[in-house]
Design a protein around this motif. Structure first.
Motif, mmCIF file in Angstrom:
data_model
loop_
_atom_site.group_PDB
_atom_site.id
_atom_site.type_symbol
_atom_site.label_atom_id
_atom_site.label_comp_id
_atom_site.label_asym_id
_atom_site.label_seq_id
_atom_site.Cartn_x
_atom_site.Cartn_y
_atom_site.Cartn_z
ATOM 1 N N VAL A 109 0.841 -1.204 0.000
ATOM 2 C CA VAL A 109 0.000 0.000 0.000
ATOM 3 C C VAL A 109 0.873 1.249 0.000
ATOM 4 O O VAL A 109 0.627 2.206 -0.750
ATOM 5 C CB VAL A 109 -0.941 0.003 1.215
ATOM 6 C CG1 VAL A 109 -1.666 1.343 1.334
ATOM 7 C CG2 VAL A 109 -1.951 -1.128 1.113
ATOM 8 N N MET A 110 1.916 1.240 0.843
ATOM 9 C CA MET A 110 2.799 2.402 0.928
ATOM 10 C C MET A 110 3.462 2.684 -0.422
ATOM 11 O O MET A 110 3.497 3.835 -0.879
ATOM 12 C CB MET A 110 3.868 2.161 1.996
ATOM 13 C CG MET A 110 4.794 3.348 2.231
ATOM 14 S SD MET A 110 6.237 3.402 1.115
ATOM 15 C CE MET A 110 7.145 1.939 1.643
ATOM 16 N N GLU A 111 3.955 1.653 -1.093
ATOM 17 C CA GLU A 111 4.608 1.849 -2.390
ATOM 18 C C GLU A 111 3.597 2.283 -3.450
ATOM 19 O O GLU A 111 3.900 3.122 -4.304
ATOM 20 C CB GLU A 111 5.317 0.561 -2.826
ATOM 21 C CG GLU A 111 6.522 0.193 -1.962
ATOM 22 C CD GLU A 111 7.642 1.223 -2.079
ATOM 23 O OE1 GLU A 111 7.600 2.080 -2.994
ATOM 24 O OE2 GLU A 111 8.574 1.172 -1.260
ATOM 25 N N ARG A 112 2.394 1.732 -3.392
ATOM 26 C CA ARG A 112 1.374 2.101 -4.379
ATOM 27 C C ARG A 112 0.960 3.563 -4.236
ATOM 28 O O ARG A 112 0.637 4.236 -5.230
ATOM 29 C CB ARG A 112 0.163 1.175 -4.213
ATOM 30 C CG ARG A 112 -1.006 1.514 -5.123
ATOM 31 C CD ARG A 112 -2.025 0.390 -5.159
ATOM 32 N NE ARG A 112 -2.448 -0.025 -3.837
ATOM 33 C CZ ARG A 112 -3.363 0.619 -3.109
ATOM 34 N NH1 ARG A 112 -3.930 1.718 -3.576
ATOM 35 N NH2 ARG A 112 -3.719 0.159 -1.916
ATOM 36 N N LEU A 113 0.955 4.080 -2.994
ATOM 37 C CA LEU A 113 0.544 5.458 -2.760
ATOM 38 C C LEU A 113 1.698 6.456 -2.812
ATOM 39 O O LEU A 113 1.481 7.659 -2.665
ATOM 40 C CB LEU A 113 -0.152 5.570 -1.390
ATOM 41 C CG LEU A 113 -1.467 4.802 -1.233
ATOM 42 C CD1 LEU A 113 -2.026 5.000 0.164
ATOM 43 C CD2 LEU A 113 -2.488 5.228 -2.279
ATOM 44 N N ARG A 114 2.924 5.978 -3.035
ATOM 45 C CA ARG A 114 4.065 6.886 -3.066
ATOM 46 C C ARG A 114 3.908 7.981 -4.130
ATOM 47 O O ARG A 114 4.203 9.159 -3.856
ATOM 48 C CB ARG A 114 5.366 6.102 -3.300
ATOM 49 C CG ARG A 114 6.612 6.976 -3.223
ATOM 50 C CD ARG A 114 7.864 6.167 -3.541
ATOM 51 N NE ARG A 114 8.159 5.199 -2.501
ATOM 52 C CZ ARG A 114 8.821 5.473 -1.381
ATOM 53 N NH1 ARG A 114 9.265 6.715 -1.171
ATOM 54 N NH2 ARG A 114 9.053 4.534 -0.500
ATOM 55 N N PRO A 115 3.460 7.665 -5.358
ATOM 56 C CA PRO A 115 3.266 8.761 -6.333
ATOM 57 C C PRO A 115 2.257 9.807 -5.865
ATOM 58 O O PRO A 115 2.422 10.996 -6.164
ATOM 59 C CB PRO A 115 2.774 8.027 -7.586
ATOM 60 C CG PRO A 115 3.271 6.623 -7.431
ATOM 61 C CD PRO A 115 3.228 6.344 -5.966
ATOM 62 N N LEU A 116 1.232 9.392 -5.138
ATOM 63 C CA LEU A 116 0.265 10.356 -4.613
ATOM 64 C C LEU A 116 0.934 11.263 -3.593
ATOM 65 O O LEU A 116 0.718 12.491 -3.595
ATOM 66 C CB LEU A 116 -0.915 9.621 -3.984
ATOM 67 C CG LEU A 116 -1.955 10.481 -3.267
ATOM 68 C CD1 LEU A 116 -2.541 11.536 -4.193
ATOM 69 C CD2 LEU A 116 -3.058 9.594 -2.681
ATOM 70 N N ALA A 117 1.746 10.691 -2.704
ATOM 71 C CA ALA A 117 2.463 11.502 -1.724
ATOM 72 C C ALA A 117 3.384 12.499 -2.417
ATOM 73 O O ALA A 117 3.486 13.670 -2.012
ATOM 74 C CB ALA A 117 3.263 10.605 -0.774
#
Length: 489
Positions: free
Chosen positions: A110-118
């Motif tokens: 989840v963290m890696e998937r949301l990294r572009p959003l961050a």
């Protein structure tokens, strides 16, 4: 660990509690919001050299990554420009991304998937010259920092969250009387329509009630009698709920909701839901907002929200808005925002919900609105008993003749009024409704600006705490050599 921020929480007498790590920052999030913000983007503004926490903004995480960039830009502009309108531009921002893993997914994934959003959020804030001091992902009981590259304090596998009730912030919140209601999803579950077997029975009752009410709605005098009957039925159900004993544990759980549902028949719920679609009837019901009526009224509006099943989902806007208003009036801002957000999801153009949601988010004191409602005259019901008349906040009270409301003729006093209203063409009525809505929005905006001017620059209105409680203020102090900026890595 000089890469991170110190967080200090203080009471009204300026005592401070320092939060020295991302772990304590992650633990503080539900206390800042009043609930665990699942599937959410949360941005928190920081002000001053000590990093006082200011405005907060929450939005559900968009499902499509194609929406992330425009959403990030809109969120950054909304928080920064909104803070400027309230008096102070943020000096920094803290970002939280909260999402539980899907089936077969890990928190790390989840963290890696949301990294572009961050990264898009950090870039959007940096483009407005406001740096992101920290960006955290919270998932599966762990947290990760998108800003800190030091594996000694922020390991790649994440850091477990503190056990509930064991952190410094938890102790301060307990002393201050701040409660965490569970997750956002759990709070919304108490308000969403039924989907079990009882939903079919409720939809049938709604269909039958709609068929029976159509002839009354088409007649001017019938509409007035229907409004009075709706308020009288609501008062009877309120009395029934008030007499039903509930423990504090049951009141905050599905068990209490089930007890309330059993006290309201399908037919009663259908009549109330359809009756509240009338704006004036809903406005008068809004006056059950304090004292002994507030608690039962909140339970009733929540129960009716759960009964707006199937094709009647959009009808939930009225009871959800009333639930949000009563929650805000009672000082429960987290519950108010959840209810008003669902009301706007049911009907994005519902003016009453939009006005209340804006006022709640801008930190206005609900006492101003309560005072307006208290000044209104009584609304006679069909049986001669009295329920209260009130206009919606920011809306002019409609001129109502008591005899018209109770079903009596008033043509001797107003020989042309009823005829003109009855013969008015539909497009003229729609145009008048649009003008009234615009006027209400303008009055609400003027009231918000006047309230902010009266408080002075940078001041934020807060509801008074209960007797014996302590208000908690959270501050952030940035140390030298910190990492993380708006342009971000």
């Amino acid at each position: 660990m000089n890469k991170h921020h110190d967080f200090a929480a203080g009471s009204a007498d300026d005592q401070q509690i320092t939060l020295r790590s991302p772990a304590e920052l992650a633990d503080a999030l539900p206390y800042m919001m009043g609930f665990h913000p699942s599937d959410s983007i949360v941005l928190v503004a920081l002000h001053g050299g000590r990093g006082r926490f200011g405005g907060r903004l929450r939005l559900g995480i968009p499902c499509s990554p194609r929406e992330w960039e425009p959403v990030a830009q809109q969120l950054a502009e909304c928080l920064i420009h909104g803070s400027e309108r309230r008096g102070t531009r943020p000096d920094g921002i803290v970002v939280f991304l909260c999402q539980e893993p899907a089936h077969g997914e890990s928190g790390l994934r989840v963290m890696e998937r949301l990294r572009p959003l961050a990264q898009r959020l950090r870039t959007a804030c940096g483009a407005l010259d406001v740096p992101v001091y920290e960006a955290l992902c919270i998932s599966d009981g762990r947290f990760w920092s998108y800003c800190c590259p030091d594996a000694r304090c922020c390991p790649p596998d994440g850091t477990p969250l503190a056990l509930p009730g064991t952190s410094v912030m938890a102790a301060a919140a307990a002393y201050a009387g701040i409660q965490v209601r569970g997750s956002l999803r759990e709070m919304e579950t108490r308000l969403v329509p039924w989907t079990d077997g009882a939903a079919a029975e409720q939809q049938l009752a709604l269909d039958q009630a709609g068929t029976a009410l159509v002839p009354r709605i088409l007649d001017e005098q019938g509409r007035r009698r229907l409004a009075a009957d709706t308020l009288e039925l609501a008062r009877r159900v309120l009395g029934r709920l008030a007499q039903a004993p509930r423990t504090p544990q049951a009141a905050a759980s599905d068990e209490g909701d089930g007890m309330d549902d059993r006290l309201i028949s399908h037919e009663e719920a259908a009549e109330l839901i359809l009756g509240l679609q009338d704006r004036r009837t809903r406005d008068r019901a809004a006056q059950w907002m304090e004292g002994p009526d507030a608690g039962p009224a909140l339970r009733l509006w929540r129960a009716l929200s759960r009964r707006c099943v199937g094709s009647y989902a959009s009808h939930a806007a009225a009871p959800l808005t009333l639930a949000g208003w009563v929650s805000w009036s009672l000082g429960d801002e987290p519950a108010a925002r959840v209810a008003l957000g669902l009301a706007l999801h049911a009907d994005p153009e519902y003016v009453f919900a939009r006005l209340l949601h804006q006022a709640c988010n801008e930190g206005l004191d609900p006492e101003t609105l309560r005072h307006c409602l208290r000044q209104e005259q009584d609304w006679p019901t069909g049986s001669g008993t009295s329920a209260v008349v009130a206009a919606a906040p920011g809306e002019e009270r409609p001129a109502v003749d008591h005899r018209e409301v109770s079903g009596e003729q008033s043509s001797a006093d107003h020989p042309t009024g009823a005829t003109a209203a009855g013969n008015e063409r539909p497009h003229h009525r729609r145009r008048r409704a649009q003008v009234r809505s615009a006027a209400r929005a303008a009055r609400a905006a003027r009231a918000a600006r006047a309230a902010r001017a009266a408080r002075g620059p940078g001041a934020v209105s807060r509801n008074r705490p209960a007797s014996g409680s302590v208000q908690v203020r959270v501050r952030v102090r940035r140390r030298s050599g910190q990492r993380g900026s708006g342009s971000g890595r």
